[in-house]
Scaffold this motif. Structure first.
Motif, PDB file in Angstrom:
ATOM      1  N   ASP A 134     139.761  71.271 -26.345  1.00 14.22           N
ATOM      2  CA  ASP A 134     140.256  71.868 -27.344  1.00 14.22           C
ATOM      3  C   ASP A 134     139.094  72.300 -28.472  1.00 14.22           C
ATOM      4  O   ASP A 134     138.493  71.613 -29.261  1.00 14.22           O
ATOM      5  CB  ASP A 134     141.250  70.960 -28.015  1.00 14.22           C
ATOM      6  N   LEU A 135     138.706  73.373 -27.987  1.00 20.49           N
ATOM      7  CA  LEU A 135     137.411  74.012 -28.851  1.00 20.49           C
ATOM      8  C   LEU A 135     137.813  74.145 -30.388  1.00 20.49           C
ATOM      9  O   LEU A 135     136.877  73.964 -31.193  1.00 20.49           O
ATOM     10  CB  LEU A 135     137.121  75.326 -28.282  1.00 20.49           C
ATOM     11  N   LYS A 136     139.119  74.299 -30.783  1.00 16.99           N
ATOM     12  CA  LYS A 136     139.514  74.387 -32.188  1.00 16.99           C
ATOM     13  C   LYS A 136     139.232  73.028 -32.964  1.00 16.99           C
ATOM     14  O   LYS A 136     138.871  72.890 -34.053  1.00 16.99           O
ATOM     15  CB  LYS A 136     140.825  74.842 -32.412  1.00 16.99           C
ATOM     16  N   LYS A 137     139.599  71.954 -32.107  1.00 18.48           N
ATOM     17  CA  LYS A 137     139.237  70.522 -32.541  1.00 18.48           C
ATOM     18  C   LYS A 137     138.130  70.089 -32.322  1.00 18.48           C
ATOM     19  O   LYS A 137     137.611  68.827 -32.644  1.00 18.48           O
ATOM     20  CB  LYS A 137     140.227  69.737 -32.200  1.00 18.48           C
ATOM     21  N   GLY A 138     136.980  71.008 -31.478  1.00 16.16           N
ATOM     22  CA  GLY A 138     135.978  70.247 -31.511  1.00 16.16           C
ATOM     23  C   GLY A 138     135.694  69.263 -30.465  1.00 16.16           C
ATOM     24  O   GLY A 138     134.966  68.113 -30.382  1.00 16.16           O
TER      25      GLY A 138
ATOM     26  N   TYR B 294     135.389  68.522 -26.132  1.00 15.57           N
ATOM     27  CA  TYR B 294     134.899  69.134 -24.924  1.00 15.57           C
ATOM     28  C   TYR B 294     135.084  67.985 -23.717  1.00 15.57           C
ATOM     29  O   TYR B 294     134.874  66.787 -23.956  1.00 15.57           O
ATOM     30  CB  TYR B 294     133.602  69.530 -25.198  1.00 15.57           C
TER      31      TYR B 294
ATOM     32  N   ASN C 255     124.906  72.018 -31.603  1.00 17.00           N
ATOM     33  CA  ASN C 255     126.099  72.194 -30.630  1.00 17.00           C
ATOM     34  C   ASN C 255     125.847  71.731 -29.122  1.00 17.00           C
ATOM     35  O   ASN C 255     126.310  72.385 -28.130  1.00 17.00           O
ATOM     36  CB  ASN C 255     126.688  73.582 -30.507  1.00 17.00           C
TER      37      ASN C 255
END
Length: 427
Positions: free
Chosen positions: A266-270, A272, A367
Motif C-alpha cells: 500500500d504505497l499510500k500508507k507507506g 512495501y 526512501n
C-alpha cells in the motif's frame, strides 16, 4: 596491486589522490562478493592497511554462533595476520592519544563491503566492461559499495600519513569499520555483537548516488524506510501427480501466501512488500513437498513494521492451516530501522561541503532501508551520536541493476568531505 601502493598517493596533491582512489575502486569493483562471503575483499583491504600504525580488530568467533541464523557457516576459519577469522568484516583504529592525556572522543567512519548476486553487464557501453574491470563471477557491486570502500580506505591511509597533525586534534582515536552484509540488513548486527562500537562516541556513514547528482552533498537525508527481511520454508508431502490426494502440495500453500502477502502493498500508507528467490524443485508429475522463498517488508513509519510482519505471519499460518498436514518455518533474516539524524554532526557535514565548494542539497528523501541505522541507533541509545550523509554521483543505471555504474569523480568529493570532518576536530 603494486605492493608499494601505500606510498603512491601524494596527499598534498588532489590529482594524485584522485587517480589512486579510482584505481582502488576499479580493483574492488572487479572482485564483488556477497554478504558474509567477502573474504577476498577483506584480504585486499587488509593487505593495504596492515603496515599502517592502525590496530586491526576482527569479528569475534562468538558472533558466528550468536547470529547463526544470519551468518552462513564456513568450513574452516580464514587466517588474517595470524588470527583465525570466522566472520568477514574488521575495524582499524588509529590511537591519537598515546599518552592518554585527552578526554575520550572516538570518531568512526563506516563503509559497507558486500556486493549483490547480480551478474554484471558485459555490454561495451557499460564503462566497467569497456575498460576491463567488470566482474565475471556472477556477483556485482551494483550499489556503490566498491566506491564506499575506496573512500574509506583512502581516508584511513590519509590518517596514517597525518598522525603527527592529528595528535593535536581533540580526537582520542579514529576507527574505520569495514562492514559485511549490508544488503539484507545483517552486517550491522554482527558489528554490534562483536563489540566494534564499544568505544565509539560518534559515527559517520554515507552512500553514493541514489539520485543525488554529482557535485552535491546531502548532509541530512530523511525518510529512511524501516525493513525486515525473512525466509519462508513450506513443507508438504510428495506423491504422484496422478494421485494428488496422497500428497500435500507445498507449492499450493506458498503460491497462495505470495498472492495474499503482496496484496498488503500500500504505497499510500507507506507499506512495501516484495518476494523473490522462489525455489521449488521437482518434476511436473510429482506433487512438490518443499518450497522456499525470500521476502521483505518495508515501512515509512517504523511503528508499522511489527504490525506488517504480524500480518505476514498471520497469512502463512492461515494458508498452512487450509492445507492439512503442511507446515512452515518463517525466519527473520535482517532488520533495518529508521534513522534519526544527530543534527550537530549533519551540520559538520554541511560545513565541510561548503568549505570544499560543493553544492549542498538540504532536503532529500532516502526512501530505502540501510542497516547503518542499527549502528546509529545502538550509539544513540547510549547517549552517543550518528550521522548518515550522501555523496552525489550521477549513475548510468538504477542501483541493483546489472548496468549500474557511478561517476568516479565523486569519489574524491567523498574522500575530501571525510578528511574535512576529521580536520574539523583540530583546535
Amino acid at each position: 596491486m603494486n605492493k608499494n601502493f601505500l606510498s603512491l598517493p601524494d596527499f598534498t596533491n588532489n590529482d594524485s589522490v584522485f587517480k589512486a582512489i579510482i584505481t582502488l575502486r576499479r580493483m574492488l569493483h572487479a572482485m564483488p562478493e556477497t554478504g558474509f562471503h567477502e573474504w577476498k575483499t577483506m584480504e585486499f583491504l587488509i593487505n593495504l592497511l596492515k603496515d599502517t600504525k592502525g590496530s586491526i580488530t576482527f569479528m569475534s568467533q562468538e558472533t558466528a554462533q550468536n547470529l547463526r541464523t544470519l551468518i552462513p557457516k564456513i568450513d574452516k576459519p580464514h587466517k588474517f595476520l595470524g588470527t583465525d577469522v570466522t566472520v568477514t568484516g574488521f575495524k582499524i583504529t588509529f590511537n591519537l592519544d598515546p599518552e592518554n592525556k585527552k578526554t575520550k572522543k572516538h570518531l568512526a567512519v563506516r563503509s559497507d563491503i558486500d556486493g549483490l548476486s547480480i551478474p554484471e553487464s558485459s555490454d561495451p557501453n557499460h564503462v566497467p566492461a569497456r575498460y576491463g574491470f567488470n566482474a565475471v563471477n556472477g556477483a556485482m557491486h551494483a550499489c556503490g559499495h566498491d566506491g564506499h570502500m575506496a573512500i574509506a580506505l583512502m581516508s584511513a591511509l590519509w590518517v596514517n600519513a597525518n598522525l603527527a597533525l592529528l595528535y593535536k586534534s581533540d580526537l582520542s582515536a579514529i576507527s574505520f569499520i569495514f562492514q559485511p552484509a549490508e544488503e539484507g540488513c545483517r552486517g550491522a548486527l554482527a558489528v554490534i555483537d562483536s563489540g566494534f562500537l564499544q568505544d565509539i562516541d560518534f559515527i559517520y556513514c554515507y552512500h553514493l548516488g541514489l539520485g543525488v547528482p554529482s557535485g552535491y552533498i546531502v548532509p541530512c537525508p530523511s525518510d529512511f524506510l524501516a525493513s525486515c527481511k525473512f525466509t519462508l520454508e513450506v513443507l508438504g508431502k510428495k506423491s504422484h501427480a496422478g494421485h494428488p490426494e496422497l500428497g500435500i502440495n507445498a507449492l499450493k500453500v506458498t503460491a497462495s501466501f505470495i498472492e495474499k502477502a503482496l496484496n498488503l502493498l500500500d504505497l499510500k500508507k507507506g507499506l512495501y512488500v516484495n518476494m523473490s528467490n522462489l525455489h521449488c524443485e521437482g518434476a511436473c508429475n510429482v506433487i512438490p513437498d518443499h518450497c522456499s522463498l525470500d521476502g521483505e517488508i518495508r515501512v515509512l513509519d517504523e511503528k508499522n513494521l511489527d504490525h506488517l510482519y504480524f500480518q505476514i505471519e498471520k497469512i502463512i499460518a492461515n494458508e498452512s492451516n487450509a492445507v492439512p498436514g503442511s507446515s512452515y518455518q518463517l525466519l527473520k533474516k535482517g532488520v533495518g530501522l529508521g534513522i534519526r539524524q544527530d543534527t550537530a554532526l549533519c551540520k559538520k557535514v554541511e560545513q565541510a561541503a561548503h568549505k570544499l565548494k560543493l553544492n549542498v542539497m538540504p532536503h532529500f528523501k532516502f526512501n530505502a532501508s540501510e542497516d547503518a541505522s542499527q549502528l546509529i541507533r545502538h550509539l544513540q541509545k547510549q547517549g552517543k551520536q550518528g550521522c548518515y550523509f550522501m555523496i552525489g554521483s550521477d549513475i548510468a543505471a538504477p542501483h541493483h541493476n546489472s548496468s549500474f555504474d557511478f561517476d568516479e569523480k565523486s569519489l574524491i568529493n567523498g574522500f575530501n568531505v571525510i578528511k574535512e570532518l576529521i580536520l574539523s576536530e583540530l583546535p
